[in-house]
Design an enzyme around this catalytic site. Structure first.
Site, PDB file in Angstrom:
ATOM      1  N   PRO A  66      38.919  49.007  44.601  1.00  0.00           N
ATOM      2  CG  PRO A  66      37.913  51.059  44.151  1.00  0.00           C
ATOM      3  CD  PRO A  66      38.715  50.327  45.180  1.00  0.00           C
ATOM      4  CG  HIS A  67      40.111  45.318  40.917  1.00  0.00           C
ATOM      5  ND1 HIS A  67      40.063  45.172  42.283  1.00  0.00           N
ATOM      6  CD2 HIS A  67      39.791  44.126  40.401  1.00  0.00           C
ATOM      7  CE1 HIS A  67      39.729  43.926  42.570  1.00  0.00           C
ATOM      8  NE2 HIS A  67      39.552  43.266  41.451  1.00  0.00           N
ATOM      9  CB  VAL A  68      37.567  48.859  36.104  1.00  0.00           C
ATOM     10  CG1 VAL A  68      36.889  48.735  34.751  1.00  0.00           C
ATOM     11  CG2 VAL A  68      36.593  49.376  37.143  1.00  0.00           C
TER      12      VAL A  68
END
Lengths: 149, 462
Positions: A66-68
């Site tokens: 997951p990345h933001v």
């Protein structure tokens, strides 16, 4: 730019307790919040979920990243978590995920940070790299695996 | 040695782009194929393909979730896939690329045409989701007006079905609130916010004015939808086309756009679009009002099946918009069928998890409990988790149940004046006509759904 500028032992959780996708994302973001890497937890959760809606970051082979990218992120960082049981992350290969890398970067990031993250991502393709992460006994061992990329 | 060039790219450009690149390079090494991958990530373009690279390449792989220009690759065989495919099975991709190249599909015209067509297709697709989004924005802004209006009208009937005709009575006041004000605003609001979704704030005035005209000339919600889109796109077009000197720029949003756009939309509505749409609406209304039982059942079947088909997706919303729009024309039957049919999918699934435990996983049986609540609240989306796990069996089951509920509701002549609310609006007097039969329709569909699932779903091994 070294790996240990992104990740340290405090950002590693060997035994994730979550059992589903949403809670594991939140659990990982919690780690970032505890380490004061992000300023607004809810915003980061929202961004992470939005990214998942565009397409799962469960890339298969037991790995999810997951990345933001958000202004609520103070500095580029990576949190690593491992689940013994495996979590159904809606992965591309429909198998459970065991290794989780939450990547957070600020809206404006230096290329060298991004390049290092790219290098980490590239390594995840390799069986050896994943296996040593799966077999690592403690945070220290994980760090040494990561430092050798 | 064969040579392949590839481009990888993903929306954020932090991880997938590079994993796909690595995966392709690794697979190529194993397969003894020369590979060069250009990554288009957040760092920008890296390892850029040169003209020489492309010239030497036998085939091209584009693994991207973003739009990667194919102009450079004219004359080459191109395999275009999602970035995920390259991560998961790079070897298969390489094989596909090499086989494609072998088959000789590399004439200049061919591949360019192919790329043009696929570009055009993806553009159209984008437009389609765009229009859908605009319509849904309009509908969502309209709903509160329909709720307030429908319920006020329903309340006015508490005093007798003709009580509102007596001037000065409370019933008349309720009718004035609901019928004359809230419902009168329905179509203008719908049109105004469709236009808002397209052209932002400048779209609202021409949209509402167009919607008002649609209302007053009898073009109803269909006319309103058309007016909204017209207003939005015309405003957008004017914004782009009219070039003013900088010191006059301020006049655009305040004077020029509202006036010109409203004028164009208004004239089009009155002279060109209004009359035929009015005809269609009149035809539709009189057909719906004078429908035979057989036609009513057929309409109920179709609307019901549509509600269950994608559980809150575009097809469901199309049926729903149809029902809500007709409330403004004081036609309440389809709305009743639509709400009932939207309730049965979660209800039927919930019932099935209770009756036929051996056909559901433990997680699904757990999910059955909230499904009851979503069902009675008219949240069709409650069926999605079940349908996602087993679409081939679940979707036909819930469609059958919903179609039957819709058909029964139409057959019994049930009318519903509220656009939402599930069973919670039913106790309000006069919101629904024939309450007993309405309940029967919903229960029947619920049971049918559950038994369809019983038939279609195999027993699970412990």
């Amino acid at each position: 730019m070294e790996v240990n500028e992104f990740i340290n032992q405090n950002l590693i959780k060997m035994n994730l307790t979550s059992e589903d996708k949403d809670s594991v994302i939140k659990e990982m973001i919690e780690i970032m919040a505890e380490n004061e890497i992000i300023t607004d937890k809810e915003e980061v959760i929202k961004k992470a979920m939005e990214r998942e809606e565009k397409g799962t970051t469960g890339v298969g082979k037991g790995v999810a990243i997951p990345h933001v990218k958000s202004s609520a992120v103070k500095r580029p960082a990576v949190a690593f978590g491992r689940s013994e049981k495996g979590i159904d992350y809606g992965s591309m290969d429909e198998k459970p995920s065991y290794l989780f890398f939450l990547i957070t970067v600020p809206e404006e990031s230096h290329d060298e940070h991004l390049k290092l993250l790219a290098k980490l991502s590239r390594n995840l393709i390799h069986d050896d790299f994943r296996n040593s992460l799966l077999e690592a006994k403690d945070e220290e061992e994980v760090m040494s695996v990561l430092e050798n990329i | 040695m064969k040579k392949i060039v590839a481009v990888t790219s993903c929306p954020t450009g932090i991880a997938h782009t590079y994993m796909a690149s690595e995966s392709l390079e690794e697979a190529a090494k194993k397969m003894d194929v020369q590979m060069k991958v250009e990554t288009q990530g957040s760092v920008g373009v890296e390892n850029e393909l040169t003209d020489q690279d492309i010239k030497e390449a036998d085939a091209v792989i584009i693994a991207a979730d973003t739009n990667v220009s194919k102009d450079r690759f004219g004359g080459k065989y191109i395999v275009e896939v999602a970035v995920a495919d390259a991560i998961n099975d790079a070897e298969a991709l390489i094989n596909q690329a090499l086989e494609g190249a072998e088959s000789g599909k590399k004439s200049e015209v061919d591949s360019n045409l192919y790329s043009q067509v696929s570009d055009e297709k993806s553009k159209r697709k984008e437009k389609r989701t765009g229009a859908y989004k605009h319509l849904m924005t309009g509908v969502s802004f309209m709903l509160p007006f329909v709720v307030a209006g429908g319920l006020s009208i329903a309340l006015s009937f508490v005093f007798g079905i003709n009580a509102a005709e007596q001037e000065g009575s409370l019933a008349a006041a309720l009718m004035q609130i609901g019928g004359n004000s809230a419902f009168a605003l329905m179509v203008p609001i719908l049109a105004g916010y469709i236009a808002f979704s397209i052209a932002d704030r400048p779209g609202i005035a021409p949209g509402m004015i167009g919607g008002m005209l649609a209302s007053s000339i009898g073009a109803g919600f269909l006319g309103g939808i058309i007016a909204g889109f017209l207003a939005g796109y015309i405003t957008q077009w004017l914004k782009k086309t009219i070039k003013l000197p900088e010191n006059l720029q301020g006049l655009m949003p305040i004077l020029i756009l509202p006036f010109l756009a409203s004028l164009i939309v208004g004239l089009l509505m009155i002279y060109l679009i209004g009359p035929p749409v009015e005809g269609i609406m009149n035809g539709l209304e009189s057909w719906l009002q004078g429908m035979t039982d057989a036609n009513a059942v057929l309409l109920g079947l179709i609307l019901g099946a549509m509600m269950a088909f994608d559980m809150g997706g575009p097809v469901n919303k199309a049926a729903y918009t149809f029902g809500v729009g007709l409330l403004g024309s004081e036609i309440y039957g389809p709305m009743a069928a639509i709400m009932a049919a939207g309730m049965t999918p979660p209800l039927g699934l919930a019932l099935a998890t209770v009756l036929f435990k051996n056909r559901f996983t433990r997680q699904e049986i757990e999910a059955g409990k909230p499904a009851w609540f979503m069902g009675i609240s008219f949240i069709t989306e409650g069926a999605i988790p079940f349908a996602a796990a087993d679409p081939i069996r679940v979707i036909p089951s819930i469609m059958t149940g919903s179609a039957i509920t819709g058909a029964l509701s139409m057959l019994f002549g049930v009318g519903l004046r509220a656009p939402h609310g599930g069973i919670f609006v039913l106790p309000i007097p006069n919101v629904v006509t024939n309450l007993g039969f309405y309940a029967l329709a919903i229960i029947a569909g619920t049971i049918v759904t559950a038994f369809m699932l019983r038939i279609l779903k195999p027993k699970l091994e412990e």
